[in-house]
Scaffold this active site. Structure first.
Site, mmCIF file in Angstrom:
data_model
loop_
_atom_site.group_PDB
_atom_site.id
_atom_site.type_symbol
_atom_site.label_atom_id
_atom_site.label_comp_id
_atom_site.label_asym_id
_atom_site.label_seq_id
_atom_site.Cartn_x
_atom_site.Cartn_y
_atom_site.Cartn_z
ATOM 1 N N HIS A 185 -47.961 -59.717 38.652
ATOM 2 C CA HIS A 185 -47.800 -59.950 39.118
ATOM 3 C C HIS A 185 -46.679 -59.464 40.167
ATOM 4 O O HIS A 185 -46.748 -58.259 39.571
ATOM 5 C CB HIS A 185 -47.317 -61.869 39.662
ATOM 6 C CG HIS A 185 -45.482 -61.300 39.257
ATOM 7 N ND1 HIS A 185 -44.017 -61.362 39.037
ATOM 8 C CD2 HIS A 185 -45.509 -62.376 37.931
ATOM 9 C CE1 HIS A 185 -43.278 -61.436 38.308
ATOM 10 N NE2 HIS A 185 -43.846 -61.756 37.177
ATOM 11 N N CYS A 190 -43.944 -61.178 31.697
ATOM 12 C CA CYS A 190 -44.747 -61.086 33.073
ATOM 13 C C CYS A 190 -44.796 -59.743 32.978
ATOM 14 O O CYS A 190 -43.880 -59.008 32.555
ATOM 15 C CB CYS A 190 -44.472 -61.546 34.413
ATOM 16 S SG CYS A 190 -44.874 -63.434 34.322
#
Length: 406
Positions: A331, A349
């Site tokens: 992301h 992440c």
């Protein structure tokens, strides 16, 4: 006048007698029938024919298992037709033996259903009669249904498994084995396919290696007649068809802090990244894209980190590609721009610049591969992002695969 004798074709009929012929399964039965009053004899012949017909299940049987055979047999004459029909449903398919003395259903029964068997039979005398019987299948302790992913019409990535989720737990090993003949896989370019139970309610199917680009897949499950164990029986059927798209395989190198994106083997992008810190390492191994969204509200408490703790967060995050159940995404992370390409600082992440994240999200589809390498955290068993390709092929049970026509 002249007359000509035809040897072998001389009529032997007496006045008042009719020749009757019946053709069944390629055989001819011929006899004579009196043109006079033969009703009593015909009635007796029909009664004899009816008595010669037997059925499995027997007439008025109840509690019949859905996987029980359905058979109609006659000891006299031949069967002309057989219909086995549930109340308000379609007749079962079936096959005749040579000579049509025996008929067997080729479709399973449905639980909690009443059936009628209607058979037309012809005797050697040419008399035709009809016999009927009924039976009822058992009511199961539970009915087991199934849903399947991907849905029909989708184009998926080369790593996407076929995921079956059952409405009831299936724990009996023999019940699991009995299920496999109820599953059908058809491929335009056939390859080996295996099945593996990741839980008592979830069965995955995948190829030995990634799907081939352009593969057309047809999957069908017909659960009627499947003994699912502990008194439960399968119910219902479904079919899905989907296509495998381009081979979009990305490699996230946690040591070099680089992400390399390929499309059918060609490198299309290289992104600087920042992945999980030593405290929250990114999971190693082959991930698949689970879904993607342009915006996700990420809350640390959902992964066990209190929002009000030093590492907590409640953040709107953009351009999100979901790659694990444990909350890992690729992301946009403008807050870690200085670390991208040199240091791993995230909560697990894969952080990209907003421009790179938007490009990658628009590029990605469900089932694409994101391969994380040089990580310290092993794949977590049962995590949908990694479990299919971290489970060895030797653990999968081979399935029969057919070739799709056209």
């Amino acid at each position: 006048m002249r007359s000509r004798s035809h040897a072998g074709h001389r009529s032997l009929l007496l006045p008042g007698v009719i020749l009757v012929g019946v053709i069944v399964a390629g055989l001819v039965f011929a006899t004579t029938r009196s043109a006079g009053n033969g009703g009593h004899a015909t009635g007796q012949a029909r009664a004899t024919l009816i008595a010669a017909v037997s059925t499995i299940p027997a007439d008025h049987a109840s509690g019949v298992a859905p996987d029980a055979p359905v058979i109609v047999n006659t000891r006299l004459g031949r069967l002309l037709s057989v219909r086995v029909t549930p109340n308000g449903g379609q007749a079962l398919t079936g096959t005749f033996s040579f000579g049509a003395t025996y008929w067997t259903a080729t479709a399973p029964l449905v639980a909690s259903t009443s059936y009628q068997i209607r058979a037309r039979v012809v005797g050697r005398s040419g008399v035709i009669t009809v016999t009927t019987s009924t039976f009822t299948t058992l009511t199961p302790a539970a009915s087991v249904t199934v849903t399947v992913w991907p849905q029909s019409g989708l184009t998926v990535g080369v790593g996407q498994p076929i995921v079956l989720k059952f409405s009831q737990p299936v724990t009996d090993p023999t019940a699991r084995d009995r299920l496999l003949p109820h599953l059908t896989v058809g491929l335009s370019m056939p390859v080996a396919i295996g099945a593996y139970w990741f839980s008592s309610t979830e069965l995955h199917l995948r190829p030995q290696s990634y799907w081939q680009t352009g593969e057309k897949v047809s999957f069908a499950a017909s659960l009627d007649g499947w003994a699912a164990g502990e008194g439960a029986w399968g119910r219902g059927s479904l079919t899905v068809t989907f296509t495998v798209g381009d081979a979009r395989i990305s490699t996230v190198d946690l040591a070099s802090h680089q992400m390399t994106v390929t499309d059918n083997g060609a490198i299309v992008a290289t992104y600087p990244i920042s992945a999980g810190s030593d405290q929250y390492p990114t999971m190693d191994g082959t991930h698949i894209v689970l879904d993607r969204e342009s915006q996700v509200q990420m809350v640390s408490s959902t992964v066990g980190i209190p929002v009000d703790s030093p590492g907590g967060y409640d953040e709107t995050v953009y351009w999100d590609v979901h790659i694990s159940d444990s909350g890992e995404y690729v992301h946009a992370a403008p807050w870690s721009a200085n670390a991208q390409g040199n240091t791993n600082v995230s909560h697990g992440c894969v952080n990209l610049s907003p421009a790179d994240a938007e490009q990658f999200m628009n590029f990605s589809r469900v089932g694409d591969i994101v391969d994380v390498i040089d990580g310290s955290r092993a794949p977590v068993p049962g995590d949908h992002g990694v479990m299919d390709w971290s489970t060895p092929w030797s653990a999968f049970t081979p399935l029969t695969v057919s070739t799709l026509s056209g």
